[in-house]
Design an enzyme around this catalytic site. Structure first.
Site, PDB file in Angstrom:
ATOM      1  N   ARG A   1      -4.577 -10.064   3.556  1.00 16.93           N
ATOM      2  CA  ARG A   1      -4.738  -9.997   2.094  1.00 16.93           C
ATOM      3  C   ARG A   1      -3.418  -9.490   1.507  1.00 16.93           C
ATOM      4  NH1 ARG A   1      -6.349  -6.412  -1.908  1.00 16.93           N
ATOM      5  NH2 ARG A   1      -7.665  -7.315  -3.552  1.00 16.93           N
TER       6      ARG A   1
ATOM      7  N   LYS B   1       0.832  -1.212   0.000  1.00 16.68           N
ATOM      8  CA  LYS B   1       0.000   0.000   0.000  1.00 16.68           C
ATOM      9  C   LYS B   1       0.867   1.263   0.000  1.00 16.68           C
ATOM     10  CE  LYS B   1      -4.362  -1.496   0.130  1.00 16.68           C
ATOM     11  NZ  LYS B   1      -5.133  -1.758   1.334  1.00 16.68           N
TER      12      LYS B   1
END
Length: 401
Positions: free
Chosen positions: A375, A341
């Site tokens: 995830r 991210k």
């Protein structure tokens, strides 16, 4: 009446095993001492009412202290009391009609072992014991524009090969997405998303035994994917974008991930300022859980995701990771998606292809803070990271084997 009680410290008797106690036989005297000595710090939030005085009196009688943090728009009270004092407060409140039942239920929940409710995820005739070993959800983006792997697996054969590779590397779930949800991503038409994901689901369902998840907020995509062989719906909107989604999940006997976000991907980073980030995210996830339950989705089929990278600032993402254990108050397994991210890149000054170690740090800390589902893009590496971090956490109570 809507009440919220969550723990700000892990100083429970269960967490103290292995620190204070050693060996299989724990003397009763030592356990009683720990119950009196360990102080628990609780934050209670609720609407103004008679309960405020009752709580303060009850805490005082139990040997603890109460401090008012706010009186409007909602009352916020910080409690400090021992483990044994919490037991006395629970017994006292259980017999008082004037105490709102949601409040007494929330306090009672803190006394019981809450790993039972949050340690299993049941759907489509299977149960995943997510508290027994971290669960790795491998990301399969069949998109041309995802932030990290866009266009790499857009072709059906390459998508299938990558999914099989992730399963071989230790993925417990494959999460398939046909629309990028990165900030500023353009929405994809329903027909195009269906064209991208359904063939992949259908082919994979014939070749793997792990559950297949669909990363979508569109009810029509969810419905057809479930018919093709998927068994989990991963909805970034927490059931807020498509009013038909909850009914589709309920009818499909599917698992559900409800995530917190603030607005759709093109605008979700416009406003990342919160008055109280953790409380607001928890309250939004509670609303999603209530929406799901109202539609007939049992709680055991639901997992919560605080939505790292979705409508949060860099500081907000770090704060959520640092306080992830507070999400245990929701009573459901916690999933986090930190893989590659932008907040990892912002801290380390790395581009998306060079964030493996930064992601590993977030996964390890996530395990330590109680998350159970991760995830990730890099399945093999994060399988090892999660398993190693989990072994360390379990060694504290002697439960790791």
């Amino acid at each position: 009446m809507n009440f919220s009680v969550r723990e700000l410290s892990p100083a429970t008797l269960r967490a103290s095993d292995g620190c204070i106690f050693s060996g299989s036989e724990i003397p009763a005297e030592l356990r009683e001492f720990a119950a009196q000595a360990l102080t628990r710090l609780l934050l209670v939030e609720g609407p103004a009412g008679e309960w405020e005085g009752l709580l303060r009196a009850g805490v005082s009688a139990a040997g603890g202290r109460a401090c008012f943090l706010a009186t409007a728009p909602r009352v916020r009270i910080l409690l400090a009391l021992s483990e044994i004092g919490l037991g006395w407060l629970d017994a006292d409140f259980s017999g008082q009609a004037a105490v709102p039942s949601p409040l007494s239920a929330e306090l009672h929940r803190l006394l019981v072992d809450d790993t039972t409710s949050s340690g299993h995820w049941s759907f489509s005739g299977r149960t995943m014991a997510v508290s027994a070993r971290p669960c790795i959800m491998g990301v399969l983006n069949v998109t041309p524009d995802s932030f990290s792997d866009g266009n790499r697996f857009f072709d059906l054969d390459r998508a299938l090969d990558h999914a099989l590779e992730m399963v071989a590397e230790g993925a417990d779930i494959i999460d398939i997405g046909g629309e990028s949800t990165r900030p500023d991503a353009a929405p994809v038409a329903e027909d195009e998303e269906l064209r991208r994901v359904v063939p992949v689901v259908a082919k994979l369902a014939e070749q793997v035994t792990v559950p297949l998840s669909i990363d979508t907020y569109k009810a029509a995509v969810a419905r057809e994917s479930l018919q093709a062989g998927a068994s989990i719906i991963n909805d970034i909107s927490g059931l807020t974008f498509d009013p038909e989604m909850a009914a589709v999940v309920a009818a499909g006997n599917a698992g559900l991930v409800v995530m917190h976000t603030r607005g759709r991907p093109p605008e979700m980073q416009y406003n990342t300022v919160y008055d109280d980030l953790i409380s607001e995210v928890i309250e939004a996830l509670k609303t999603s859980l209530q929406c799901a339950c109202s539609a007939g989705i049992p709680a055991e089929r639901i997992v919560v995701d605080p939505g790292l990278g979705f409508g949060k600032s860099l500081e907000g993402n770090l704060a959520i990771l640092n306080r992830l254990d507070e999400f245990a108050c929701l009573g459901r397994p916690v999933l986090i998606g930190t893989s590659r991210k932008s907040f990892v890149g912002a801290v380390l000054k790395r581009n998306s292809s060079d964030r493996l170690f930064g992601t590993a740090a977030t996964v390890a800390l996530g395990v330590a803070k109680g998350a159970t589902i991760f995830r990730v893009h890099d399945v093999k590496a994060m399988r090892d990271v999660a398993d190693m971090a989990f072994a360390v956490t379990q060694s504290r109570t002697g439960e790791w084997r």
